[in-house]
Scaffold this active site. Structure first.
Site, PDB file in Angstrom:
ATOM      1  N   GLN A  22      42.926  32.611  45.973  1.00 53.93           N
ATOM      2  CA  GLN A  22      43.365  31.287  45.221  1.00 53.93           C
ATOM      3  C   GLN A  22      42.776  31.506  43.797  1.00 53.93           C
ATOM      4  OE1 GLN A  22      43.110  27.543  47.111  1.00 53.93           O
ATOM      5  NE2 GLN A  22      43.938  26.492  45.079  1.00 53.93           N
ATOM      6  N   PHE A  23      43.412  32.061  42.842  1.00 55.77           N
ATOM      7  CA  PHE A  23      42.774  32.488  41.717  1.00 55.77           C
ATOM      8  C   PHE A  23      42.543  30.914  41.055  1.00 55.77           C
ATOM      9  CE2 PHE A  23      47.338  32.021  40.459  1.00 55.77           C
ATOM     10  CZ  PHE A  23      47.146  31.505  39.401  1.00 55.77           C
ATOM     11  N   THR A  24      43.393  29.867  41.197  1.00 60.30           N
ATOM     12  CA  THR A  24      43.530  28.447  40.736  1.00 60.30           C
ATOM     13  C   THR A  24      41.861  27.863  40.699  1.00 60.30           C
ATOM     14  OG1 THR A  24      44.295  27.282  42.562  1.00 60.30           O
ATOM     15  CG2 THR A  24      45.798  28.182  40.636  1.00 60.30           C
TER      16      THR A  24
END
Length: 149
Positions: free
Chosen positions: A78-80
């Site tokens: 989850q790069f966010t």
């Protein structure tokens, strides 16, 4: 590197209306890799995941690890987690690692945890996922390899 660890009684990932992974008692881990992360950051996050004591013992104290409980892991990229909204309302993801590096570290963590004897399911890297969970407790822990919190 950042990881959000949620103690769950159940968690699953759906991609394109198909359930691709599911676990019962254990951890749902959302993982983000930063452009400047190194193998030392990976080792820190892995060590914390492996030894974190957030399961209750006989006295209802958070004193047992995932190893102690024999739980499972659902690992989701989850790069966010590196979304920066300090300026304006649209997140900036400039701190997030490029796709190749992020996937490499994601897979290394998966393989290392499997090597430690954990059962690890995963999401699908760079896919739109629907993640479902039942957070137990609720217990949610935030890890950051730069130890900023």
């Amino acid at each position: 590197m950042r990881a959000i660890i949620q103690k769950v009684t159940q968690a699953s990932v759906v991609v394109d209306e198909e359930k691709i992974s599911e676990i019962n008692n254990g951890y749902l881990i959302l993982l983000a890799v930063k452009e400047t992360d190194t193998d030392e950051d990976l080792a820190y996050i892995q060590r914390k995941i492996s030894n974190l004591r957030i399961f209750e013992d006989e006295e209802c104290k958070l004193n047992l690890s995932l190893k102690d409980k024999g739980g499972e892991i659902l690992l989701v990229s989850q790069f966010t987690l590196y979304g920066d909204v300090r300026k304006g309302n649209r997140p900036s993801f400039t701190q997030s690692a490029n796709l190749e590096k992020a996937n490499d570290y994601y897979l290394k963590l998966r393989d290392n945890l499997i090597g430690e004897g954990f059962k690890v399911e995963t999401g699908k890297f760079q896919a739109h996922m629907q993640v479902s969970l039942i957070n137990d407790g609720p217990v949610t822990i935030i890890l950051d390899s730069e130890r900023i919190f």
